[in-house]
Scaffold this motif. Sequence first.
Motif, PDB file in Angstrom:
ATOM      1  N   GLY A  59       1.110  -1.543  -9.428  1.00 55.88           N
ATOM      2  CA  GLY A  59       0.005  -1.711 -10.536  1.00 55.88           C
ATOM      3  C   GLY A  59      -0.794  -2.966 -10.630  1.00 55.88           C
ATOM      4  O   GLY A  59      -1.595  -3.037 -10.605  1.00 55.88           O
ATOM      5  N   LEU A  60       0.380  -4.063 -10.682  1.00 56.98           N
ATOM      6  CA  LEU A  60      -0.062  -5.272 -10.860  1.00 56.98           C
ATOM      7  C   LEU A  60      -0.872  -5.896  -9.681  1.00 56.98           C
ATOM      8  O   LEU A  60      -1.839  -6.542  -9.756  1.00 56.98           O
ATOM      9  N   ALA A  61      -0.535  -5.460  -8.638  1.00 53.99           N
ATOM     10  CA  ALA A  61      -1.237  -5.923  -7.145  1.00 53.99           C
ATOM     11  C   ALA A  61      -2.677  -5.044  -7.393  1.00 53.99           C
ATOM     12  O   ALA A  61      -3.669  -5.818  -6.833  1.00 53.99           O
ATOM     13  N   ALA A  62      -2.943  -4.025  -7.692  1.00 54.29           N
ATOM     14  CA  ALA A  62      -4.132  -3.276  -7.860  1.00 54.29           C
ATOM     15  C   ALA A  62      -5.058  -4.140  -9.089  1.00 54.29           C
ATOM     16  O   ALA A  62      -6.160  -4.365  -8.639  1.00 54.29           O
ATOM     17  N   GLU A  63      -4.418  -4.378 -10.033  1.00 50.63           N
ATOM     18  CA  GLU A  63      -5.153  -5.214 -11.016  1.00 50.63           C
ATOM     19  C   GLU A  63      -5.650  -6.506 -10.597  1.00 50.63           C
ATOM     20  O   GLU A  63      -6.866  -6.786 -10.456  1.00 50.63           O
ATOM     21  N   ALA A  64      -4.858  -7.062  -9.940  1.00 46.93           N
ATOM     22  CA  ALA A  64      -5.229  -8.394  -9.251  1.00 46.93           C
ATOM     23  C   ALA A  64      -6.469  -8.426  -8.234  1.00 46.93           C
ATOM     24  O   ALA A  64      -7.385  -8.999  -8.063  1.00 46.93           O
ATOM     25  N   ALA A  65      -6.282  -7.020  -7.269  1.00 44.44           N
ATOM     26  CA  ALA A  65      -7.485  -6.891  -6.355  1.00 44.44           C
ATOM     27  C   ALA A  65      -8.414  -6.682  -6.941  1.00 44.44           C
ATOM     28  O   ALA A  65      -9.666  -6.980  -6.697  1.00 44.44           O
ATOM     29  N   ARG A  66      -8.623  -5.768  -8.145  1.00 41.28           N
ATOM     30  CA  ARG A  66      -9.831  -5.582  -8.749  1.00 41.28           C
ATOM     31  C   ARG A  66     -10.479  -6.722  -9.364  1.00 41.28           C
ATOM     32  O   ARG A  66     -11.635  -6.933  -9.398  1.00 41.28           O
ATOM     33  N   LYS A  67      -9.592  -7.647  -9.875  1.00 41.09           N
ATOM     34  CA  LYS A  67      -9.976  -9.135 -10.344  1.00 41.09           C
ATOM     35  C   LYS A  67     -10.742  -9.742  -9.153  1.00 41.09           C
ATOM     36  O   LYS A  67     -11.940 -10.471  -9.504  1.00 41.09           O
ATOM     37  N   ALA A  68     -10.076  -9.966  -8.230  1.00 38.01           N
ATOM     38  CA  ALA A  68     -10.597 -10.603  -6.948  1.00 38.01           C
ATOM     39  C   ALA A  68     -11.989 -10.083  -6.582  1.00 38.01           C
ATOM     40  O   ALA A  68     -12.859 -10.826  -6.075  1.00 38.01           O
ATOM     41  N   LEU A  69     -12.063  -8.817  -6.493  1.00 38.08           N
ATOM     42  CA  LEU A  69     -13.600  -8.070  -6.201  1.00 38.08           C
ATOM     43  C   LEU A  69     -14.519  -8.428  -7.193  1.00 38.08           C
ATOM     44  O   LEU A  69     -15.407  -8.713  -6.782  1.00 38.08           O
ATOM     45  N   GLN A  70     -14.050  -8.454  -8.542  1.00 38.45           N
ATOM     46  CA  GLN A  70     -15.154  -8.389  -9.515  1.00 38.45           C
ATOM     47  C   GLN A  70     -15.303 -10.062  -9.224  1.00 38.45           C
ATOM     48  O   GLN A  70     -16.680 -10.414  -9.591  1.00 38.45           O
ATOM     49  N   MET A  71     -14.355 -11.375  -9.351  1.00 41.52           N
ATOM     50  CA  MET A  71     -15.083 -12.413  -8.897  1.00 41.52           C
ATOM     51  C   MET A  71     -16.057 -12.674  -7.833  1.00 41.52           C
ATOM     52  O   MET A  71     -16.875 -13.497  -7.887  1.00 41.52           O
ATOM     53  N   ASP A  91      12.662  -6.115  -4.502  1.00 42.83           N
ATOM     54  CA  ASP A  91      11.929  -5.854  -3.418  1.00 42.83           C
ATOM     55  C   ASP A  91      11.384  -7.095  -2.713  1.00 42.83           C
ATOM     56  O   ASP A  91      10.207  -7.432  -2.810  1.00 42.83           O
ATOM     57  N   LEU A  92      12.286  -7.564  -1.948  1.00 38.51           N
ATOM     58  CA  LEU A  92      11.956  -8.875  -1.548  1.00 38.51           C
ATOM     59  C   LEU A  92      10.868  -8.853  -0.469  1.00 38.51           C
ATOM     60  O   LEU A  92      10.409  -9.888  -0.250  1.00 38.51           O
ATOM     61  N   PHE A  93      10.593  -7.892   0.282  1.00 37.75           N
ATOM     62  CA  PHE A  93       9.495  -7.668   1.309  1.00 37.75           C
ATOM     63  C   PHE A  93       8.337  -7.038   0.438  1.00 37.75           C
ATOM     64  O   PHE A  93       7.223  -6.968   1.138  1.00 37.75           O
ATOM     65  N   GLY A  94       8.250  -6.662  -0.538  1.00 38.64           N
ATOM     66  CA  GLY A  94       6.960  -6.211  -1.338  1.00 38.64           C
ATOM     67  C   GLY A  94       6.469  -4.835  -0.940  1.00 38.64           C
ATOM     68  O   GLY A  94       6.159  -4.810   0.272  1.00 38.64           O
ATOM     69  N   SER A  95       6.472  -4.163  -1.957  1.00 44.44           N
ATOM     70  CA  SER A  95       6.026  -2.630  -1.709  1.00 44.44           C
ATOM     71  C   SER A  95       4.631  -2.645  -2.237  1.00 44.44           C
ATOM     72  O   SER A  95       3.665  -1.816  -2.000  1.00 44.44           O
ATOM     73  N   ALA A  96       4.265  -3.829  -3.058  1.00 44.04           N
ATOM     74  CA  ALA A  96       2.617  -3.962  -3.459  1.00 44.04           C
ATOM     75  C   ALA A  96       1.831  -3.700  -2.578  1.00 44.04           C
ATOM     76  O   ALA A  96       0.626  -3.354  -2.736  1.00 44.04           O
ATOM     77  N   PRO A  97       1.682  -4.471  -1.188  1.00 41.67           N
ATOM     78  CA  PRO A  97       0.678  -4.501  -0.391  1.00 41.67           C
ATOM     79  C   PRO A  97       0.385  -2.982   0.485  1.00 41.67           C
ATOM     80  O   PRO A  97       0.087  -3.012   1.504  1.00 41.67           O
ATOM     81  N   GLN A  98       0.793  -1.891  -0.324  1.00 46.85           N
ATOM     82  CA  GLN A  98       0.862  -0.538   0.444  1.00 46.85           C
ATOM     83  C   GLN A  98      -0.510  -0.222   0.740  1.00 46.85           C
ATOM     84  O   GLN A  98      -1.573  -0.678   0.024  1.00 46.85           O
ATOM     85  N   ASP A  99      -0.747   0.243   2.001  1.00 41.78           N
ATOM     86  CA  ASP A  99      -2.221   0.629   2.148  1.00 41.78           C
ATOM     87  C   ASP A  99      -2.862   1.587   1.447  1.00 41.78           C
ATOM     88  O   ASP A  99      -4.121   1.912   1.614  1.00 41.78           O
ATOM     89  N   ASP A 100      -2.148   2.363   0.383  1.00 44.70           N
ATOM     90  CA  ASP A 100      -2.820   3.321  -0.395  1.00 44.70           C
ATOM     91  C   ASP A 100      -2.635   3.077  -1.770  1.00 44.70           C
ATOM     92  O   ASP A 100      -2.922   3.812  -2.631  1.00 44.70           O
ATOM     93  N   PHE A 101      -2.586   1.830  -2.176  1.00 48.62           N
ATOM     94  CA  PHE A 101      -2.323   1.443  -3.614  1.00 48.62           C
ATOM     95  C   PHE A 101      -3.792   1.035  -4.361  1.00 48.62           C
ATOM     96  O   PHE A 101      -3.474   1.457  -5.504  1.00 48.62           O
ATOM     97  N   LEU A 102      -4.695   0.911  -3.601  1.00 49.07           N
ATOM     98  CA  LEU A 102      -5.901   0.500  -4.469  1.00 49.07           C
ATOM     99  C   LEU A 102      -6.578   2.138  -4.540  1.00 49.07           C
ATOM    100  O   LEU A 102      -6.695   2.713  -3.594  1.00 49.07           O
ATOM    101  N   ASP A 103      -6.874   2.268  -5.773  1.00 53.71           N
ATOM    102  CA  ASP A 103      -7.762   3.554  -6.004  1.00 53.71           C
ATOM    103  C   ASP A 103      -9.232   3.130  -6.846  1.00 53.71           C
ATOM    104  O   ASP A 103      -9.182   3.107  -8.042  1.00 53.71           O
ATOM    105  N   PHE A 104     -10.273   2.604  -6.016  1.00 52.74           N
ATOM    106  CA  PHE A 104     -11.358   1.923  -6.523  1.00 52.74           C
ATOM    107  C   PHE A 104     -12.226   3.025  -6.731  1.00 52.74           C
ATOM    108  O   PHE A 104     -12.626   4.073  -5.824  1.00 52.74           O
TER     109      PHE A 104
END
Length: 104
Positions: A59-71, A91-104
């Motif tokens: 969820g934090l990764a998605a929020e950061a991506a939204r902010k980057a797109l807005q910027m 989660d040392l190797f990260g689940s945040a960059p999953q290919d399906d986490f962004l729901d724009f």
Amino acid sequence: MIVKINRGCKLVGCGSAVPKLQISNDDLSEIVETSDEWISTRTGIHNRRVLSGEESLVGLAAEAARKALQMANIDPDDVDLISMCSSTPEDLFGSAPQDDFLDF
């Protein structure tokens, strides 16, 4: 005739997100035997952010991506690549960059 093609990439936007829950060294000293002085003199840390049960790294990764797109003022469909970094003890190797986490 020589044709020169310039290819590359550029950073057009960046975003970040942090957990809402903030824990101070004084808060930690109520749980374990330590003090703000002991922690801060050794690490420089005075407080930290912690994921609550209502938040997730994805969820934090998605929020950061939204902010980057807005910027960048661009549409998500116009993005070729999102670069993302994260590491947590759980989660040392990260689940945040999953290919399906962004729901724009």
